[in-house]
Design a protein around this motif. Sequence first.
Motif, PDB file in Angstrom:
ATOM      1  N   ALA A  75     -72.320  20.879 -62.941  1.00 45.69           N
ATOM      2  CA  ALA A  75     -72.697  21.462 -61.653  1.00 45.69           C
ATOM      3  C   ALA A  75     -71.462  22.020 -60.947  1.00 45.69           C
ATOM      4  O   ALA A  75     -70.384  21.415 -60.970  1.00 45.69           O
ATOM      5  CB  ALA A  75     -73.366  20.407 -60.781  1.00 45.69           C
ATOM      6  N   ALA A  76     -71.642  23.173 -60.299  1.00 45.17           N
ATOM      7  CA  ALA A  76     -70.527  23.791 -59.571  1.00 45.17           C
ATOM      8  C   ALA A  76     -70.013  22.878 -58.467  1.00 45.17           C
ATOM      9  O   ALA A  76     -68.801  22.823 -58.206  1.00 45.17           O
ATOM     10  CB  ALA A  76     -70.971  25.135 -58.995  1.00 45.17           C
ATOM     11  N   SER A  77     -70.924  22.146 -57.811  1.00 43.16           N
ATOM     12  CA  SER A  77     -70.498  21.251 -56.724  1.00 43.16           C
ATOM     13  C   SER A  77     -69.600  20.135 -57.243  1.00 43.16           C
ATOM     14  O   SER A  77     -68.656  19.722 -56.569  1.00 43.16           O
ATOM     15  CB  SER A  77     -71.718  20.664 -56.012  1.00 43.16           C
ATOM     16  OG  SER A  77     -72.522  19.932 -56.921  1.00 43.16           O
ATOM     17  N   PHE A 104     -74.187  12.446 -55.907  1.00 46.93           N
ATOM     18  CA  PHE A 104     -74.341  13.895 -55.851  1.00 46.93           C
ATOM     19  C   PHE A 104     -75.656  14.325 -56.507  1.00 46.93           C
ATOM     20  O   PHE A 104     -76.400  15.149 -55.981  1.00 46.93           O
ATOM     21  CB  PHE A 104     -73.163  14.583 -56.550  1.00 46.93           C
ATOM     22  CG  PHE A 104     -72.029  14.939 -55.634  1.00 46.93           C
ATOM     23  CD1 PHE A 104     -71.705  16.260 -55.376  1.00 46.93           C
ATOM     24  CD2 PHE A 104     -71.269  13.945 -55.021  1.00 46.93           C
ATOM     25  CE1 PHE A 104     -70.647  16.600 -54.529  1.00 46.93           C
ATOM     26  CE2 PHE A 104     -70.213  14.261 -54.182  1.00 46.93           C
ATOM     27  CZ  PHE A 104     -69.903  15.595 -53.921  1.00 46.93           C
ATOM     28  N   PHE A 105     -75.925  13.765 -57.685  1.00 46.48           N
ATOM     29  CA  PHE A 105     -77.139  14.122 -58.412  1.00 46.48           C
ATOM     30  C   PHE A 105     -78.397  13.759 -57.626  1.00 46.48           C
ATOM     31  O   PHE A 105     -79.319  14.570 -57.497  1.00 46.48           O
ATOM     32  CB  PHE A 105     -77.171  13.420 -59.769  1.00 46.48           C
ATOM     33  CG  PHE A 105     -78.523  13.459 -60.432  1.00 46.48           C
ATOM     34  CD1 PHE A 105     -78.999  14.632 -60.999  1.00 46.48           C
ATOM     35  CD2 PHE A 105     -79.325  12.324 -60.467  1.00 46.48           C
ATOM     36  CE1 PHE A 105     -80.256  14.676 -61.593  1.00 46.48           C
ATOM     37  CE2 PHE A 105     -80.578  12.354 -61.057  1.00 46.48           C
ATOM     38  CZ  PHE A 105     -81.042  13.541 -61.620  1.00 46.48           C
ATOM     39  N   LEU A 120     -80.863  36.261 -57.609  1.00 52.34           N
ATOM     40  CA  LEU A 120     -81.519  36.237 -58.917  1.00 52.34           C
ATOM     41  C   LEU A 120     -81.448  34.847 -59.532  1.00 52.34           C
ATOM     42  O   LEU A 120     -82.430  34.342 -60.086  1.00 52.34           O
ATOM     43  CB  LEU A 120     -80.854  37.259 -59.840  1.00 52.34           C
ATOM     44  CG  LEU A 120     -81.494  37.457 -61.213  1.00 52.34           C
ATOM     45  CD1 LEU A 120     -82.937  37.924 -61.073  1.00 52.34           C
ATOM     46  CD2 LEU A 120     -80.688  38.446 -62.036  1.00 52.34           C
ATOM     47  N   GLY A 121     -80.273  34.219 -59.408  1.00 53.65           N
ATOM     48  CA  GLY A 121     -80.128  32.857 -59.925  1.00 53.65           C
ATOM     49  C   GLY A 121     -81.050  31.877 -59.220  1.00 53.65           C
ATOM     50  O   GLY A 121     -81.678  31.025 -59.856  1.00 53.65           O
ATOM     51  N   GLU A 122     -81.166  32.005 -57.891  1.00 55.08           N
ATOM     52  CA  GLU A 122     -82.033  31.107 -57.133  1.00 55.08           C
ATOM     53  C   GLU A 122     -83.497  31.334 -57.492  1.00 55.08           C
ATOM     54  O   GLU A 122     -84.274  30.381 -57.634  1.00 55.08           O
ATOM     55  CB  GLU A 122     -81.821  31.317 -55.632  1.00 55.08           C
ATOM     56  CG  GLU A 122     -82.611  30.380 -54.742  1.00 55.08           C
ATOM     57  CD  GLU A 122     -82.177  28.928 -54.866  1.00 55.08           C
ATOM     58  OE1 GLU A 122     -82.870  28.061 -54.306  1.00 55.08           O
ATOM     59  OE2 GLU A 122     -81.131  28.655 -55.524  1.00 55.08           O
ATOM     60  N   ALA A 170     -78.212  23.665 -64.006  1.00 51.07           N
ATOM     61  CA  ALA A 170     -76.978  22.872 -64.055  1.00 51.07           C
ATOM     62  C   ALA A 170     -76.533  22.406 -62.676  1.00 51.07           C
ATOM     63  O   ALA A 170     -76.114  21.256 -62.500  1.00 51.07           O
ATOM     64  CB  ALA A 170     -75.862  23.686 -64.714  1.00 51.07           C
ATOM     65  N   ASP A 171     -76.628  23.267 -61.667  1.00 52.83           N
ATOM     66  CA  ASP A 171     -76.163  22.897 -60.330  1.00 52.83           C
ATOM     67  C   ASP A 171     -77.027  21.816 -59.697  1.00 52.83           C
ATOM     68  O   ASP A 171     -76.607  21.158 -58.743  1.00 52.83           O
ATOM     69  CB  ASP A 171     -76.121  24.125 -59.418  1.00 52.83           C
ATOM     70  CG  ASP A 171     -74.963  25.056 -59.759  1.00 52.83           C
ATOM     71  OD1 ASP A 171     -74.036  24.606 -60.461  1.00 52.83           O
ATOM     72  OD2 ASP A 171     -74.992  26.215 -59.339  1.00 52.83           O
TER      73      ASP A 171
END
Length: 347
Positions: A68-70, A89-90, A129-131, A303-304
């Motif tokens: 994840a980017a975070s 976080f998850f 687009l990703g969202e 993934a994020d």
Amino acid sequence: MSVVQHAKAYTEHDFGKTELTPAYRIDLRDPTLSNENIDKFINANLVSDWSQLTWKQVKKPYIVKTEAASKQQWESEHGTMSVKQSWEFFNRSFHEWFVKDVPTELVQSKQQLWRYLSRFEISEVKKALGETLRLSLWNYAHRIEDGVWDPRGKRALFDGLDVHKPRILFLGAAEGYEAMQLHAMYPGGEVVLVDYDEFCKTDRFGHFPDSYPFLGSNPATGQAKVWYKNQMNIHYVVDDIRNLPFGKEFDIVLSVGLLEHFPDEHKHEALNWHRKFLKPGGYAIMTTPRHQLKSVLFYKIMADVMNHTYRELMDIRQMGLYVYEGGFDILRHGFIKVHNGIVAKPR
């Protein structure tokens, strides 16, 4: 923040029905009465003698490496996350998706995408687009296919246990969904949910919709019955599993998506947790995400949302070999929509 509640009260007159709410699917269809194998527990029977199976034959599980980017951003500023921080976080990220009004957000995301396209704002187009892709995938996986909760598959997996008013221990319980389904099928006992993130008790379980119907049984009549969360005898313990004070006092020890978060050097410890709290003759029930193409794609696209912790995808033979080598005799092994499932007893 809370899951979108559905006002309708379901009763025995609603058996056989399925219905979409803005955040999840209601499903009161009985898997034992259906010919749709995709909605049932598939008793794979791939292995007749687990003692003869080797890792050379089955290979090791697929490791999900996309993060994840975070998590990446946090670690660039603070160093490596602890396991507990990763889970925190998850849990917060995952819960945000459970509480969405998915159809409304999907419409809004598509509208946003078209606005950015019309202005040629390319960087914003990529984000929108990703969202939109993530919302569409979540809509399909959780609402349309109902692959996260999968009530029909899990009812089929849990069917036929020789228990009466069981005490059920759920390790890494999150919102506690599967233990509530078990409790509905085998009522009159007690559920103990365990997670070491307080957020799971206050939000993931605390905001689980009171209106969600679980198809179970009525011990007074022997017929089917609809159960709700607030009718169940549930206790939530916030603690590390290694600190639990319980002895061998549970009829069922359950985990869902737990084993795959441990590298091989720690899997034996995780499996031992399933054994140490079981009464003689008790059942250990475990599921892990299946290694299949759509699961690999899901964890890449999402993934994020999903990838803050170590994670593997297994096939049922890999999972079963871990369980067997961990000291269990496997009574049933197979798969449901997106999970492997095993029912076992300690040797």
